[in-house]
Design an enzyme around this catalytic site. Structure first.
Site, PDB file in Angstrom:
ATOM      1  N   LEU A 109      45.761  39.456  47.887  1.00 19.24           N
ATOM      2  CA  LEU A 109      45.074  38.884  46.728  1.00 19.24           C
ATOM      3  C   LEU A 109      44.377  39.988  45.955  1.00 19.24           C
ATOM      4  O   LEU A 109      43.798  40.903  46.550  1.00 19.24           O
ATOM      5  CB  LEU A 109      44.000  37.886  47.165  1.00 19.24           C
ATOM      6  CG  LEU A 109      44.402  36.635  47.948  1.00 19.24           C
ATOM      7  CD1 LEU A 109      43.255  35.635  47.939  1.00 19.24           C
ATOM      8  CD2 LEU A 109      45.653  35.995  47.425  1.00 19.24           C
ATOM      9  N   ASN A 178      44.694  39.891  57.795  1.00 21.97           N
ATOM     10  CA  ASN A 178      43.412  40.470  58.203  1.00 21.97           C
ATOM     11  C   ASN A 178      42.214  39.746  57.578  1.00 21.97           C
ATOM     12  O   ASN A 178      41.107  40.281  57.526  1.00 21.97           O
ATOM     13  CB  ASN A 178      43.365  41.948  57.817  1.00 21.97           C
ATOM     14  CG  ASN A 178      43.521  42.162  56.315  1.00 21.97           C
ATOM     15  OD1 ASN A 178      44.177  41.381  55.653  1.00 21.97           O
ATOM     16  ND2 ASN A 178      42.921  43.209  55.791  1.00 21.97           N
TER      17      ASN A 178
HETATM   18  C1  LIG Z   1      37.704  26.546  54.888  1.00 19.91           C
HETATM   19  C2  LIG Z   1      38.099  26.964  53.523  1.00 19.91           C
HETATM   20  C3  LIG Z   1      39.425  27.643  53.441  1.00 19.91           C
HETATM   21  C4  LIG Z   1      39.509  28.473  52.201  1.00 19.91           C
HETATM   22  C5  LIG Z   1      39.913  29.859  52.513  1.00 19.91           C
HETATM   23  C6  LIG Z   1      39.726  30.791  51.395  1.00 19.91           C
HETATM   24  C7  LIG Z   1      40.189  32.191  51.724  1.00 19.91           C
HETATM   25  C8  LIG Z   1      41.536  32.494  51.159  1.00 19.91           C
HETATM   26  C9  LIG Z   1      42.293  33.533  51.894  1.00 19.91           C
HETATM   27  C10 LIG Z   1      43.558  33.843  51.185  1.00 19.91           C
HETATM   28  C11 LIG Z   1      44.520  34.673  51.957  1.00 19.91           C
HETATM   29  C12 LIG Z   1      44.768  35.993  51.389  1.00 19.91           C
HETATM   30  C13 LIG Z   1      43.784  36.900  51.344  1.00 19.91           C
HETATM   31  C14 LIG Z   1      43.965  38.267  50.785  1.00 19.91           C
HETATM   32  O1  LIG Z   1      45.023  38.729  50.462  1.00 19.91           O
HETATM   33  S1  LIG Z   1      42.524  39.129  50.586  1.00 19.91           S
HETATM   34  C15 LIG Z   1      43.005  40.796  50.218  1.00 19.91           C
HETATM   35  C16 LIG Z   1      43.190  41.514  51.488  1.00 19.91           C
HETATM   36  N1  LIG Z   1      43.678  42.845  51.245  1.00 19.91           N
HETATM   37  C17 LIG Z   1      43.221  43.893  51.901  1.00 19.91           C
HETATM   38  O2  LIG Z   1      42.371  43.802  52.745  1.00 19.91           O
HETATM   39  C18 LIG Z   1      43.805  45.223  51.511  1.00 19.91           C
HETATM   40  C19 LIG Z   1      42.795  46.086  50.883  1.00 19.91           C
HETATM   41  N2  LIG Z   1      43.372  47.343  50.475  1.00 19.91           N
HETATM   42  C20 LIG Z   1      43.690  48.326  51.316  1.00 19.91           C
HETATM   43  O3  LIG Z   1      43.544  48.243  52.529  1.00 19.91           O
HETATM   44  C21 LIG Z   1      44.260  49.580  50.725  1.00 19.91           C
HETATM   45  O4  LIG Z   1      43.957  49.569  49.350  1.00 19.91           O
HETATM   46  C22 LIG Z   1      45.756  49.744  50.900  1.00 19.91           C
HETATM   47  C23 LIG Z   1      46.088  50.036  52.387  1.00 19.91           C
HETATM   48  C24 LIG Z   1      46.532  48.509  50.438  1.00 19.91           C
HETATM   49  C25 LIG Z   1      46.235  50.953  50.049  1.00 19.91           C
HETATM   50  O5  LIG Z   1      45.471  52.083  50.377  1.00 19.91           O
HETATM   51  P1  LIG Z   1      45.415  53.324  49.358  1.00 19.91           P
HETATM   52  O6  LIG Z   1      44.616  54.387  50.044  1.00 19.91           O
HETATM   53  O7  LIG Z   1      46.785  53.665  48.910  1.00 19.91           O
HETATM   54  O8  LIG Z   1      44.686  52.756  48.068  1.00 19.91           O
HETATM   55  P2  LIG Z   1      43.115  52.567  47.865  1.00 19.91           P
HETATM   56  O9  LIG Z   1      42.511  51.900  49.029  1.00 19.91           O
HETATM   57  O10 LIG Z   1      42.531  53.871  47.436  1.00 19.91           O
HETATM   58  O11 LIG Z   1      43.082  51.532  46.651  1.00 19.91           O
HETATM   59  C26 LIG Z   1      43.405  51.929  45.315  1.00 19.91           C
HETATM   60  C27 LIG Z   1      42.645  51.032  44.360  1.00 19.91           C
HETATM   61  O12 LIG Z   1      43.078  49.680  44.535  1.00 19.91           O
HETATM   62  C28 LIG Z   1      41.941  48.849  44.799  1.00 19.91           C
HETATM   63  N3  LIG Z   1      42.360  47.746  45.700  1.00 19.91           N
HETATM   64  C29 LIG Z   1      42.905  47.859  46.902  1.00 19.91           C
HETATM   65  N4  LIG Z   1      43.182  46.649  47.417  1.00 19.91           N
HETATM   66  C30 LIG Z   1      42.776  45.757  46.495  1.00 19.91           C
HETATM   67  C31 LIG Z   1      42.793  44.333  46.442  1.00 19.91           C
HETATM   68  N5  LIG Z   1      43.307  43.569  47.422  1.00 19.91           N
HETATM   69  N6  LIG Z   1      42.309  43.731  45.343  1.00 19.91           N
HETATM   70  C32 LIG Z   1      41.793  44.463  44.320  1.00 19.91           C
HETATM   71  N7  LIG Z   1      41.761  45.817  44.317  1.00 19.91           N
HETATM   72  C33 LIG Z   1      42.251  46.450  45.387  1.00 19.91           C
HETATM   73  C34 LIG Z   1      40.946  49.785  45.443  1.00 19.91           C
HETATM   74  O13 LIG Z   1      39.662  49.269  45.331  1.00 19.91           O
HETATM   75  C35 LIG Z   1      41.155  51.035  44.616  1.00 19.91           C
HETATM   76  O14 LIG Z   1      40.509  50.800  43.373  1.00 19.91           O
HETATM   77  P3  LIG Z   1      39.852  51.994  42.520  1.00 19.91           P
HETATM   78  O15 LIG Z   1      41.020  52.817  42.089  1.00 19.91           O
HETATM   79  O16 LIG Z   1      39.148  51.286  41.410  1.00 19.91           O
HETATM   80  O17 LIG Z   1      38.923  52.711  43.441  1.00 19.91           O
END
Ligand SMILES: CCCCCCCCCCC/C=C/C(=O)SCCNC(=O)CCNC(=O)[C@H](O)C(C)(C)COP(=O)(O)OP(=O)(O)OC[C@H]1O[C@@H](n2cnc3c(N)ncnc32)[C@H](O)[C@@H]1OP(=O)(O)O
Length: 303
Positions: A109, A178
């Site tokens: 997301l 996660n």
């Molecule tokens: C009882 C009620 C029930 C309701 C339940 C509600 C809950 C709903 C749940 C829905 C299910 C789905 C959930 C999700 O998907 S949540 C998102 C989870 N994602 C993560 O945890 C991944 C996060 N990102 C990373 O780990 C790394 O970015 C990654 C390994 C993907 C890549 O690493 P890399 O080193 O290449 O890149 P950076 O970390 O430097 O990131 C670059 C820039 O991108 C931004 N970023 C990263 N991930 C996200 C994201 N998911 N959304 C927005 N932005 C993201 C990061 O901040 C960097 O930004 P800047 O360049 O501005 O610093």
């Protein structure tokens, strides 16, 4: 989405997707680099590049929403539209889904879509997420995920909606749900998808612990079907595709529907309630604070 047999898969539920495509280039068709005939023409949108090969009936669909293919509302919408376009074109029988962003398949997301946003926006966003999952999970086409990068949370869900997963053998390319580590909870239909893929006990453990599996463990638990060297991901995905396309479409499609329909129907029956749950959950102050803190941590990690 009518099958050859007349059986219908997912109902056209959402959809005002065209309205969301302000300023995008969806529908543009251009020759692929070095390409010539029809089979080499590519189309797509700003965030989804489609490289169709009419001769084989297979299209490669590349996510390109840099830097990490976070599932923004626009990306979700463009994915649904590209998928629909291929499904409506009888030339195509399969899609290989992969990433155009280095080292990341999909970061899940787009947290900026649910942090500091109003409930109406969160609801619109979640409906788009539901729609993509329904369309992919019940697609009449064969979907093969060529996972060429990290694949957490929503990225994993995209991969799990496919029929087959090939993961590049790189310890940094972890895959899993996660959510708990962010303080959020995978809703029932994501949980169901997990259980359908890796079984109840493994899901119970992995969901609670928020496990992100490196390739060898992902293979062992059954999250992916093949782990191969990075430079063989596309060719292996193509070989897998050939295996799936060797089966007559109608038999494979009806079997897929039989296996997946109950899971999809469960969401279809409770779609509004699921949206309300999502919105009221993510709009809580405490959840907003932990999402904000997580985003901040991601941003700081960079420097
Ligand atoms: C009882 C009620 C029930 C309701 C339940 C509600 C809950 C709903 C749940 C829905 C299910 C789905 C959930 C999700 O998907 S949540 C998102 C989870 N994602 C993560 O945890 C991944 C996060 N990102 C990373 O780990 C790394 O970015 C990654 C390994 C993907 C890549 O690493 P890399 O080193 O290449 O890149 P950076 O970390 O430097 O990131 C670059 C820039 O991108 C931004 N970023 C990263 N991930 C996200 C994201 N998911 N959304 C927005 N932005 C993201 C990061 O901040 C960097 O930004 P800047 O360049 O501005 O610093």
């Amino acid at each position: 989405m009518a099958l050859a047999s007349g059986v219908r898969f997912a109902p056209r539920a959402l959809l005002r997707p065209w309205a969301l495509l302000r300023g995008t280039t969806l529908g543009r068709t251009e020759p692929a680099a070095g390409g010539g005939g029809d089979g080499a023409r590519r189309f797509g949108s700003q965030r989804v590049l489609v490289e169709p090969d009419a001769a084989s009936g297979v299209a490669v669909m590349k996510l390109r929403n840099p830097p990490v293919n976070a599932l923004s509302l626009e990306l979700l919408t463009e994915l649904v539209i590209s998928l629909e376009k291929l499904e409506n074109d009888k030339t195509f029988r399969g899609i290989i889904l992969t990433s155009d962003c280095p080292r990341v398949f999909c970061a899940g997301l787009d947290l900026t879509e649910i942090c500091g946003r109003n409930p109406a926006h969160c609801a619109e966003y979640w409906k788009a997420m539901q729609e993509l999952w329904l369309r992919m999970y019940l697609s009449s086409l064969v979907l093969v995920a060529a996972i060429n990068g990290a694949c957490p949370a929503g990225g994993c869900i995209i991969a799990l909606s496919c029929d087959c997963r090939v993961l590049a053998d790189n310890p940094k390319y972890r895959i899993g749900l996660n959510e708990t580590l962010l303080g959020i909870i995978a809703p029932f239909w994501l949980k169901d998808t997990y259980v359908n893929t890796i079984g109840h006990r493994a899901s119970e453990q992995a969901l609670q612990l928020g496990s992100l599996f490196p390739p060898a463990e992902a293979l062992q638990v059954g999250l992916v079907d093949q782990v191969v060297p990075e430079d063989q991901v596309q060719s292996t995905a193509l070989s897998e595709m050939a295996r799936w396309l060797a089966v007559p479409d109608h038999a494979r499609q009806l079997t897929k529907n039989m296996m997946r329909k109950a899971t999809a129907d469960r969401l279809l029956r409770q779609r509004d309630a699921d949206t309300q749950n999502f919105v009221s959950f993510v709009c809580r102050d405490s959840i907003q604070k932990s999402l904000q803190a997580y985003l901040e941590k991601l941003r700081q990690r960079k420097g």
